[in-house]
Motif scaffolding. Structure first.
Motif, PDB file in Angstrom:
ATOM      1  N   ILE A 244       0.805  -1.229   0.000  1.00 51.27           N
ATOM      2  CA  ILE A 244       0.000   0.000   0.000  1.00 51.27           C
ATOM      3  C   ILE A 244       0.838   1.279   0.000  1.00 51.27           C
ATOM      4  N   PRO A 245       1.872   1.417   0.861  1.00 54.27           N
ATOM      5  CA  PRO A 245       2.606   2.695   0.894  1.00 54.27           C
ATOM      6  C   PRO A 245       3.180   3.132  -0.454  1.00 54.27           C
ATOM      7  N   PRO A 246       3.940   2.257  -1.180  1.00 53.39           N
ATOM      8  CA  PRO A 246       4.456   2.731  -2.467  1.00 53.39           C
ATOM      9  C   PRO A 246       3.363   2.982  -3.491  1.00 53.39           C
ATOM     10  N   LEU A 247       2.294   2.163  -3.469  1.00 50.31           N
ATOM     11  CA  LEU A 247       1.203   2.369  -4.421  1.00 50.31           C
ATOM     12  C   LEU A 247       0.503   3.703  -4.189  1.00 50.31           C
ATOM     13  N   VAL A 248       0.222   4.010  -2.944  1.00 50.35           N
ATOM     14  CA  VAL A 248      -0.441   5.276  -2.609  1.00 50.35           C
ATOM     15  C   VAL A 248       0.431   6.453  -3.034  1.00 50.35           C
ATOM     16  N   LEU A 249       1.731   6.341  -2.765  1.00 50.07           N
ATOM     17  CA  LEU A 249       2.645   7.432  -3.121  1.00 50.07           C
ATOM     18  C   LEU A 249       2.712   7.632  -4.634  1.00 50.07           C
ATOM     19  N   ILE A 250       2.783   6.521  -5.385  1.00 44.19           N
ATOM     20  CA  ILE A 250       2.828   6.621  -6.852  1.00 44.19           C
ATOM     21  C   ILE A 250       1.545   7.248  -7.387  1.00 44.19           C
ATOM     22  N   ILE A 251       0.406   6.805  -6.850  1.00 45.11           N
ATOM     23  CA  ILE A 251      -0.885   7.333  -7.302  1.00 45.11           C
ATOM     24  C   ILE A 251      -0.998   8.827  -6.995  1.00 45.11           C
ATOM     25  N   LEU A 252      -0.553   9.223  -5.797  1.00 47.47           N
ATOM     26  CA  LEU A 252      -0.611  10.643  -5.426  1.00 47.47           C
ATOM     27  C   LEU A 252       0.261  11.488  -6.350  1.00 47.47           C
ATOM     28  N   VAL A 253       1.492  11.031  -6.575  1.00 50.84           N
ATOM     29  CA  VAL A 253       2.429  11.813  -7.388  1.00 50.84           C
ATOM     30  C   VAL A 253       1.991  11.850  -8.847  1.00 50.84           C
ATOM     31  N   LEU A 254       1.790  10.663  -9.428  1.00 52.10           N
ATOM     32  CA  LEU A 254       1.462  10.591 -10.854  1.00 52.10           C
ATOM     33  C   LEU A 254       0.049  11.095 -11.121  1.00 52.10           C
ATOM     34  N   GLY A 255      -0.882  10.733 -10.256  1.00 52.88           N
ATOM     35  CA  GLY A 255      -2.263  11.165 -10.450  1.00 52.88           C
ATOM     36  C   GLY A 255      -2.419  12.666 -10.379  1.00 52.88           C
ATOM     37  N   SER A 256      -1.724  13.322  -9.442  1.00 48.09           N
ATOM     38  CA  SER A 256      -1.840  14.774  -9.315  1.00 48.09           C
ATOM     39  C   SER A 256      -1.318  15.491 -10.557  1.00 48.09           C
ATOM     40  N   ILE A 257      -0.299  14.879 -11.223  1.00 52.16           N
ATOM     41  CA  ILE A 257       0.233  15.485 -12.452  1.00 52.16           C
ATOM     42  C   ILE A 257      -0.726  15.270 -13.614  1.00 52.16           C
ATOM     43  N   LEU A 258      -1.151  14.024 -13.805  1.00 49.22           N
ATOM     44  CA  LEU A 258      -1.982  13.695 -14.967  1.00 49.22           C
ATOM     45  C   LEU A 258      -3.356  14.342 -14.903  1.00 49.22           C
ATOM     46  N   TYR A 261      -3.856  18.595 -11.158  1.00 46.99           N
ATOM     47  CA  TYR A 261      -3.931  19.224  -9.847  1.00 46.99           C
ATOM     48  C   TYR A 261      -2.587  19.798  -9.404  1.00 46.99           C
ATOM     49  N   ALA A 262      -1.494  19.321  -9.990  1.00 49.27           N
ATOM     50  CA  ALA A 262      -0.175  19.776  -9.581  1.00 49.27           C
ATOM     51  C   ALA A 262       0.784  19.722 -10.763  1.00 49.27           C
ATOM     52  N   THR A 263       1.759  20.609 -10.753  1.00 54.03           N
ATOM     53  CA  THR A 263       2.844  20.549 -11.728  1.00 54.03           C
ATOM     54  C   THR A 263       3.800  19.437 -11.313  1.00 54.03           C
ATOM     55  N   PRO A 264       4.689  19.001 -12.213  1.00 57.70           N
ATOM     56  CA  PRO A 264       5.665  17.970 -11.813  1.00 57.70           C
ATOM     57  C   PRO A 264       6.485  18.365 -10.590  1.00 57.70           C
ATOM     58  N   THR A 265       6.839  19.639 -10.494  1.00 57.56           N
ATOM     59  CA  THR A 265       7.617  20.094  -9.337  1.00 57.56           C
ATOM     60  C   THR A 265       6.800  20.006  -8.064  1.00 57.56           C
ATOM     61  N   GLU A 266       5.551  20.432  -8.117  1.00 56.58           N
ATOM     62  CA  GLU A 266       4.680  20.343  -6.935  1.00 56.58           C
ATOM     63  C   GLU A 266       4.431  18.888  -6.553  1.00 56.58           C
ATOM     64  N   ALA A 267       4.232  18.037  -7.558  1.00 58.82           N
ATOM     65  CA  ALA A 267       4.015  16.610  -7.285  1.00 58.82           C
ATOM     66  C   ALA A 267       5.265  15.979  -6.689  1.00 58.82           C
ATOM     67  N   ALA A 268       6.437  16.428  -7.140  1.00 54.48           N
ATOM     68  CA  ALA A 268       7.683  15.921  -6.569  1.00 54.48           C
ATOM     69  C   ALA A 268       7.795  16.302  -5.096  1.00 54.48           C
ATOM     70  N   GLY A 269       7.321  17.510  -4.760  1.00 55.42           N
ATOM     71  CA  GLY A 269       7.286  17.917  -3.349  1.00 55.42           C
ATOM     72  C   GLY A 269       6.371  17.018  -2.532  1.00 55.42           C
ATOM     73  N   ILE A 270       5.223  16.664  -3.114  1.00 57.06           N
ATOM     74  CA  ILE A 270       4.304  15.728  -2.450  1.00 57.06           C
ATOM     75  C   ILE A 270       5.001  14.384  -2.238  1.00 57.06           C
ATOM     76  N   GLY A 271       5.707  13.927  -3.273  1.00 54.61           N
ATOM     77  CA  GLY A 271       6.406  12.652  -3.179  1.00 54.61           C
ATOM     78  C   GLY A 271       7.490  12.655  -2.109  1.00 54.61           C
ATOM     79  N   ALA A 272       8.255  13.734  -2.045  1.00 50.52           N
ATOM     80  CA  ALA A 272       9.311  13.837  -1.034  1.00 50.52           C
ATOM     81  C   ALA A 272       8.721  13.828   0.378  1.00 50.52           C
ATOM     82  N   PHE A 273       7.645  14.585   0.562  1.00 48.33           N
ATOM     83  CA  PHE A 273       6.991  14.614   1.879  1.00 48.33           C
ATOM     84  C   PHE A 273       6.380  13.244   2.198  1.00 48.33           C
ATOM     85  N   GLY A 274       5.773  12.600   1.182  1.00 43.52           N
ATOM     86  CA  GLY A 274       5.184  11.275   1.384  1.00 43.52           C
ATOM     87  C   GLY A 274       6.219  10.240   1.772  1.00 43.52           C
ATOM     88  N   ALA A 275       7.409  10.322   1.167  1.00 45.98           N
ATOM     89  CA  ALA A 275       8.483   9.393   1.517  1.00 45.98           C
ATOM     90  C   ALA A 275       8.921   9.591   2.967  1.00 45.98           C
TER      91      ALA A 275
END
Length: 454
Positions: A244-258, A261-275
């Motif tokens: 679940i943890p890696p799947l949720v993180l991938i969905i949050l990062v990739l889903g927010s871009i596609l 809802y977020a630019t790649p840079t903003e999504a990367a920030g979400i990913g860093a915080f999620g990690a």
């Protein structure tokens, strides 16, 4: 003076093969040639006045800000032992299937690729975790090393990938340059989100091919992949905790871009915080871990940006000697038109992948050839995906593939190098098959971005 541009490119390749640092090789060679050109009257020194604005543009580029954030996310997930826990769980789940451990490695490798986007880290991590276990259970050396090395290179194509972030930025600049050369002034660019969307179908197809191959090996070569007859039973809670943890993180990062809802840079920030949150929940976050992750992130990011600065100086001097016009005229005179030009570019990138990392190729080679290809009508999104898969194939091809060196460095001594080379050949053929399919049906890469962003 176009021949000087060719000589400068050749000298740069020689210097790189001698083992000098990439960033300083690019910048140093270019400045030496520029100085000689000024003395001989073949180079206009005022062209270097554009260098400060180029460097400032690199420092203020919002897209490139995603690089350190994605690197931080990947290194933090590596330190939080996500791959180790997930591999143990999936091995128990698939252990009694044909090639069950191989299937587990492919799935974990794909998730790691989507989580980290760093080829070297994925190959080393999977090699250390899974190779000794696979050999202990009697798996064939060639199959085991082949499946680990090939899944490690999925970080080139499965989004969110650092390679696609860098390619998106470079292709966007090249596309705008090609349009301006044709007198077209359009705000349309190639976004990182476009490349992420375009890479989803080819990435999933490649993972599917790996899984089918592993099942076929398990069915028709059962002696290569013995089934596990013993071992503890898998608890559902174990599987969910690891999955679940890696799947949720991938969905949050990739889903927010596609979904926009977020630019790649903003999504990367979400990913860093999620990690960070995942590491905290798994009780793997400490001052020592944070220090280690920060140092690794800073080192990798510094390398990327130093290479980018060196590549900017190189491309500026290369254009000053008329290299850009030379490349364009060469492509126009190649037999076969657009197809011939693409074929030669792909062959050159493939060969350069033996001696250069994807960062150098992205910053040095792509800006030189992409504008000419765009002026010939090549789709920029399709070209980006083809380059990514081509580099992935190059990194896997003997005898100089980077992934092979990474795996050789962590493989047990009883694993012979010829066994590694033999093991990756079927996976190389699958990647070549995917590139042929993309050449025949470019819609595999271009349809999803149109659907999402239409």
């Amino acid at each position: 003076m176009e021949w000087i541009a060719i000589l400068m490119f050749v000298v740069t390749c020689v210097v790189l093969m001698l083992g000098y640092p990439v960033a300083f090789s690019l910048a140093g060679t270019a400045l030496i040639f520029a100085t000689i050109g000024v003395v001989t009257g073949t180079f206009d020194f005022t062209l270097l006045n554009a260098l400060p604005s180029r460097l400032f543009g690199i420092l203020t580029n919002q897209t490139l800000l995603a690089v350190p954030l994605f690197v931080f996310m990947g290194v933090m997930l590596e330190k939080s032992k996500i791959a180790e826990e997930l591999l143990l769980s999936l091995t128990k789940a698939f252990g009694k299937l044909p090639a069950g451990m191989g299937i587990a490695v492919i799935i974990v490798g794909a998730l790691m690729a989507a989580s980290t986007g760093i080829v070297g880290a994925t190959v080393v991590t999977m090699g250390l975790l899974s190779l000794p276990t696979m050999l202990k259970h009697g798996y064939n050396q060639s199959y085991a090393t082949g499946v680990i090395a090939s899944t490690g290179t999925l970080g080139q194509i499965i989004p969110p990938s650092i390679a696609l972030v860098l390619l998106g930025d470079v292709l966007s600049s090249a596309y705008q340059q090609a349009q301006m050369s044709q007198g077209i002034f359009s705000p349309e660019t190639v976004s990182v989100g476009d490349l992420f969307a375009a890479a989803i179908i080819p990435g999933l197809v490649l993972v599917g091919l790996y899984l089918i191959y592993s099942l076929m090996i398990g069915i028709f070569k059962p002696e290569w992949t013995p089934k596990q007859t013993q071992g503890s039973k898998l608890k559902l809670s174990e599987l969910l905790t690891g999955l679940i943890p890696p799947l949720v993180l991938i969905i949050l990062v990739l889903g927010s871009i596609l979904l926009g809802y977020a630019t790649p840079t903003e999504a990367a920030g979400i990913g860093a915080f999620g990690a960070l949150v995942i590491a905290l929940l798994k009780k793997k976050l400490s001052i020592a871990t944070l220090k280690d992750v920060t140092i690794n992130t800073t080192t990798i990011t510094s390398m990327v940006f130093m290479i980018l600065i060196g590549a900017s100086i190189f491309s500026l001097v290369f254009r000053g000697f008329g290299g850009e016009e030379l490349v364009h005229s060469m492509f126009e005179n190649i037999p076969g038109g657009q197809f011939g030009a693409i074929l030669i570019v792909m062959a050159v990138i493939f060969l350069l992948g033996f001696i250069l990392d994807f960062i150098e190729i992205t910053f040095v080679v792509v800006p030189l050839v992409a504008p000419a290809l765009f002026m010939m009508g090549v789709d920029p999104i399709w070209l980006g995906i083809m380059i990514a898969i081509n580099l992935q194939t190059s990194f896997l091809t003997p005898p100089f593939g980077f992934a092979l060196f990474y795996l050789r460095g962590v493989a047990p001594k009883e694993v012979k190098t010829p066994a590694i080379y033999k093991g990756v050949i079927p996976f190389i053929l699958m990647q070549v098959l995917l590139m042929v399919a993309l050449a025949i049906w470019p819609e595999m890469a271009t349809s999803l971005p149109k659907i999402i962003y239409s």
